[in-house]
Each structure stands twice: as structure tokens, then as C-alpha cells.
Design an enzyme around this catalytic site. Structure first.
Site, short mmCIF file in Angstrom:
data_model
loop_
_atom_site.label_atom_id
_atom_site.label_comp_id
_atom_site.label_asym_id
_atom_site.label_seq_id
_atom_site.Cartn_x
_atom_site.Cartn_y
_atom_site.Cartn_z
N GLU A 95 109.39 45.66 -20.59
CA GLU A 95 108.68 46.85 -21.01
C GLU A 95 109.36 47.68 -19.46
O GLU A 95 110.53 47.23 -19.22
CB GLU A 95 106.94 46.97 -20.00
CG GLU A 95 105.84 46.16 -20.88
CD GLU A 95 104.98 46.09 -20.26
OE1 GLU A 95 104.13 47.39 -19.10
OE2 GLU A 95 103.83 45.31 -20.14
N CYS A 108 112.12 53.18 -15.59
CA CYS A 108 111.19 52.09 -14.85
C CYS A 108 111.80 51.41 -15.52
O CYS A 108 111.69 50.67 -16.79
CB CYS A 108 110.06 52.39 -14.57
SG CYS A 108 109.20 51.04 -13.75
N CYS A 115 107.16 37.07 -14.38
CA CYS A 115 107.13 37.18 -12.64
C CYS A 115 106.98 35.79 -12.13
O CYS A 115 105.85 35.07 -11.97
CB CYS A 115 107.07 38.15 -12.59
SG CYS A 115 107.53 38.78 -10.21
N CYS A 119 102.27 37.81 -7.47
CA CYS A 119 100.60 38.60 -6.31
C CYS A 119 99.57 38.61 -7.42
O CYS A 119 99.91 38.48 -8.80
CB CYS A 119 101.55 40.33 -6.02
SG CYS A 119 103.36 40.45 -5.53
N CYS A 122 98.54 41.72 -10.16
CA CYS A 122 99.39 42.32 -10.90
C CYS A 122 99.80 41.06 -12.24
O CYS A 122 99.51 40.26 -12.19
CB CYS A 122 101.56 41.79 -10.35
SG CYS A 122 102.25 42.69 -11.21
N CYS A 344 102.61 48.30 -15.10
CA CYS A 344 103.62 47.60 -14.72
C CYS A 344 103.22 46.58 -16.22
O CYS A 344 101.68 45.64 -14.99
CB CYS A 344 104.18 47.09 -13.83
SG CYS A 344 105.11 45.68 -12.52
N1 SAH Z 1 108.62 42.53 -7.66
C1 SAH Z 1 109.15 43.67 -7.89
C2 SAH Z 1 108.88 44.78 -7.75
C3 SAH Z 1 107.95 45.08 -9.30
S1 SAH Z 1 106.81 45.63 -9.07
C4 SAH Z 1 107.97 43.87 -6.55
O1 SAH Z 1 106.57 43.35 -6.17
O2 SAH Z 1 108.53 45.31 -5.38
C5 SAH Z 1 106.86 47.35 -8.65
C6 SAH Z 1 105.31 47.60 -7.84
O3 SAH Z 1 103.41 47.80 -8.45
C7 SAH Z 1 105.28 46.70 -6.79
O4 SAH Z 1 104.81 47.56 -5.64
C8 SAH Z 1 103.82 45.83 -7.08
O5 SAH Z 1 103.63 45.24 -6.07
C9 SAH Z 1 102.83 46.98 -7.65
N2 SAH Z 1 101.81 46.66 -9.20
C10 SAH Z 1 102.43 45.43 -9.45
N3 SAH Z 1 100.59 45.60 -10.20
C11 SAH Z 1 100.09 46.16 -9.75
C12 SAH Z 1 98.66 46.36 -9.71
N4 SAH Z 1 98.26 46.32 -10.99
N5 SAH Z 1 98.24 48.41 -9.28
C13 SAH Z 1 99.02 48.90 -8.57
N6 SAH Z 1 100.62 47.89 -8.42
C14 SAH Z 1 101.27 46.96 -9.04
#
Ligand code: SAH
Length: 360
Positions: A95, A108, A115, A119, A122, A344
Site C-alpha cells: 500500500e 507514504c 512485517c 506490534c 498493527c 497502515c
Molecule cells: N515499522 C515502522 C513503520 C511502519 S508503521 C514503525 O514501526 O514505525 C507507521 C506508524 O503507524 C508507526 O508509528 C506505527 O506504530 C503506527 N501504527 C501501526 N498500526 C497502527 C494503528 N492500528 N493505529 C495507529 N497507528 C498505527
């Protein structure tokens, strides 16, 4: 040399590499720049009209210029944000999101298919890492979106699917390709890279002394809470991460930004706001003068599998006020593309789900 379907991957090459490749085909050096600027404008070998037909045919036998294809395109009625689901040569999808800001158009981009970081909130990490993207696939997202929109893109954020520092070498190559004046010419100052906190790679990035903005996904101010939502914290805890941030600032002089996702009942109370202010000040400024930081507060986008829900508007506002009153510069991230599943990994996730249901 990188290849796609057995052919040389021209879009992953920089000018010196192209010179070498074209030299093997008996071509003069200056051809490399021609090919490079065509590709970076979104033109494949067939369309490179100032190159002889014979050479184009010869090139097509051994090489290709592979752009991601637009599989799906969603346009927000609220703010014009455009979300792309791009298809890659092997059938995987990623995406990218095109956003309009006052300071210019921003994209973006994704850095990996899936990944590995795990987390808990996510959508991108459900199903783990499939594979890393090549320099061409990183760059191809910018080129394909710019070509499709017919508008110049001037800023890039690496905040899509994947962990850019887990795809370190290709990310560095991408940064140099995208900054080349013969191509898109987007310099480091117009690029932000977001990481969940791979400390060794942050140090390596600092050694390259690029002027990119580093964005740290912090999401919690104490190790217990952070480890419960971000497994990476078990390897590099908050203290080691903030130490790396200090070193990054010392090496580059660039402001660091912190992402903090607000999850109802998990990390969004006034107590957590105070803890965050304390952790940042204590961890970052211990032995150095304060340097510029910024905290982005993001109410969590609800992902079905995670079970987390968004903080209330009041809780978000209060959290932000507390940080600012304690001298920590914080704002709530403006939500773009709220009507198009723009956060994301959610679009890819929806496609994978639909595909697997179709298979049943
Ligand atoms: N792996 C990298 C970049 C990708 S995620 C990182 O962790 O920074 C980009 C941002 O979106 C990160 O800050 C991540 O923690 C956040 N993110 C991911 N899923 C999310 C969600 N469901 N709601 C809000 N932010 C989210």
C-alpha cells in the site's frame, strides 16, 4: 545485480551501475543518464524515444523496468487523500498513500511485504514478513503514484507496511536514488523514516549522516507497557532506544519525532502523559542540552484482530495538553483519508482476507 523474472532490474540501479551495464552492451556512458531519467519519470524501455529502437530491443532482451501496477485506488471524498493498493511482479500487494498538504504532496510508502516486528495494534504484521522490497519497488511506489496523479510529489514518509530499518541496505539505496538530480530529486530533508526502534540500525543510519527526519514509534513510556504491545522492546528497551536517539541527534542535528498511538485504557491516562514527558526528558537530555523533538499523538486505528479501541476525543485532548504544559511539544495527528481505510496495512489485509475467503 538484482533481477526480476531473470532480467536485470534497471530501476534498482544508480547511474554508475547503469553505465557499467550499458557498457557491456557496447553503449556510451551518457546513455545511462538518459535511461535513468526516463525510468524515474515512469517510462518503460519501449517509451524511451530518444534511444534507438535497436537498443531498446537489445535492452528488453536482458533487462526490464518494472513499476508496481495499480490494483486498487481509493480516493477520499473528505480531503482528496488517495490510497493505492499496488501489485508487484510476484503477485504480492503493498500500500501507498498520497496526501495533499500545504507544504506539498506527500506519499507514504511501504518498505516490506508484511512485517516481522509483531506490534500488537498493527494490521501490517498479522501474517508476519513475506519479503523485503527492492530499491526499485520502494522507488516504484513514488514514481507510479506521481505518474498516476499527474502531480509532483515533493515529500516522502516511510510509514507504510513494514519496518524500513529491517530492509536497511535497500532503504539506503532508495534514498540515494530518489535524491538524484537526474531523477525525482527529493532530498533527505523532505523524507521521514519511521522505525519501531532497531537501535543498531539507528546507529548505522546516524553514521551515514543523512538529513532525513527520524520518527520513533514509542507508544509507551515504560518498558512493561511497551513490551506488552511491541515485542521489539524486549530486545531494545526504552532507555537504549532514547540513547540511540541522542546519538542520532548528535550526529545529524535533526529534530526527532515520536509517534504515540493512544489506546483506550492502555496508555492514554493523564498519568501516562506525565510518565511520557518524564521519560523523554530524562532519557534524552540526561547528559546533553535539550534538543528539538516533537510528539505525534495518534488515536489508534481499530484493527479487528487486536481488540484495542480508540481513546475518546477528551482523553486525547487532555493527553496533549499535559505534554505541552510539561514542556514537551505535542500535537494530535490530523487524520487524512478517514473514509478509505487509509491506515497502515488495512487495505492489504482486507485483500488477503477476501482472497482466502474466495479460496474456501
Ligand atoms: N515499522 C515502522 C513503520 C511502519 S508503521 C514503525 O514501526 O514505525 C507507521 C506508524 O503507524 C508507526 O508509528 C506505527 O506504530 C503506527 N501504527 C501501526 N498500526 C497502527 C494503528 N492500528 N493505529 C495507529 N497507528 C498505527
Amino acid at each position: 545485480m538484482l533481477t526480476v523474472n531473470g532480467k536485470a532490474d534497471l530501476l534498482s540501479m544508480n547511474i554508475p551501475e547503469l553505465e557499467e551495464f550499458l557498457c557491456l552492451l557496447g553503449e556510451p556512458k551518457y546513455r545511462a543518464k538518459q535511461v535513468f531519467s526516463w525510468m524515474h519519470r515512469g517510462v518503460s524501455i519501449d517509451g524511451m524515444t530518444d534511444i534507438s529502437k535497436k537498443l531498446r530491443e537489445k535492452l528488453s532482451e536482458t533487462a526490464l523496468v518494472d513499476f508496481p501496477s495499480v490494483e486498487q485506488k481509493l480516493v477520499s471524498k473528505l480531503d482528496g487523500t488517495v490510497k493505492y493498493l499496488f501489485g508487484l511482479h510476484d503477485g504480492n500487494v503493498i500500500e501507498s498513500v498520497f496526501m495533499r498538504y500545504k507544504h506539498g504532496n506527500t506519499i507514504c510508502i511501504s518498505s516490506e511485504v508484511g512485517c516481522p516486528m509483531g506490534c500488537k495494534f498493527c494490521a501490517s504484521t498479522i501474517g508476519g514478513l513475506v519479503r523485503r522490497l527492492s530499491p526499485a519497488e520502494l522507488l516504484g511506489q513514488v514514481i507510479a503514484a506521481q505518474r498516476d496523479m499527474g502531480e509532483r510529489i515533493s515529500n516522502i514518509v516511510m510509514m507504510g507496511i513494514g519496518e524500513p530499518l529491517d530492509n536497511f541496505d535497500n532503504t539506503l539505496k532508495f534514498l540515494s536514488l530518489v535524491g538524484d538530480p537526474s531523477g525525482l530529486n527529493i532530498g533527505s530533508r523532505h523524507i521521514s523514516l519511521s522505525t519501531c526502534g532497531l537501535v543498531d540500525k539507528i546507529d548505522e543510519l546516524a553514521r551515514h549522516d543523512l538529513q532525513i527526519t527520524l520518527s520513533i514509534s514509542l507508544h509507551a513510556a515504560d518498558d512493561e507497557t511497551r513490551s506488552s504491545i511491541m515485542p521489539v522492546n524486549n530486545k531494545w528497551n526504552i532507555e537504549s532506544l532514547l540513547d540511540a536517539c541522542r546519538r542520532y541527534f548528535a550526529a545529524t542535528g535533526r529534530r526527532i519525532s515520536f509517534e504515540y498511538t493512544l489506546i483506550a485504557g492502555k496508555n492514554d491516562s493523564p498519568e501516562y502523559a506525565k510518565r511520557l514527558a518524564h521519560t523523554l526528558k530524562h532519557g534524552l537530555y540526561r547528559s546533553s542540552k535539550p534538543f528539538p523533538i516533537h510528539v505525534n499523538l495518534i488515536p489508534v486505528n481499530e484493527v479487528e484482530e487486536s481488540g484495542f479501541s480508540r481513546s475518546s476525543g477528551d482523553a486525547v485532548k487532555k493527553f496533549c495538553e499535559i505534554l505541552n504544559s510539561l514542556g514537551v511539544n505535542a500535537t494530535v495527528r490530523r487524520k487524512l483519508g478517514g473514509d478509505i481505510n487509509a491506515s497502515c496495512g488495512q487495505l492489504r489485509r482486507a485483500k488477503l482476507k477476501a482472497d482466502s475467503e474466495a479460496d474456501e
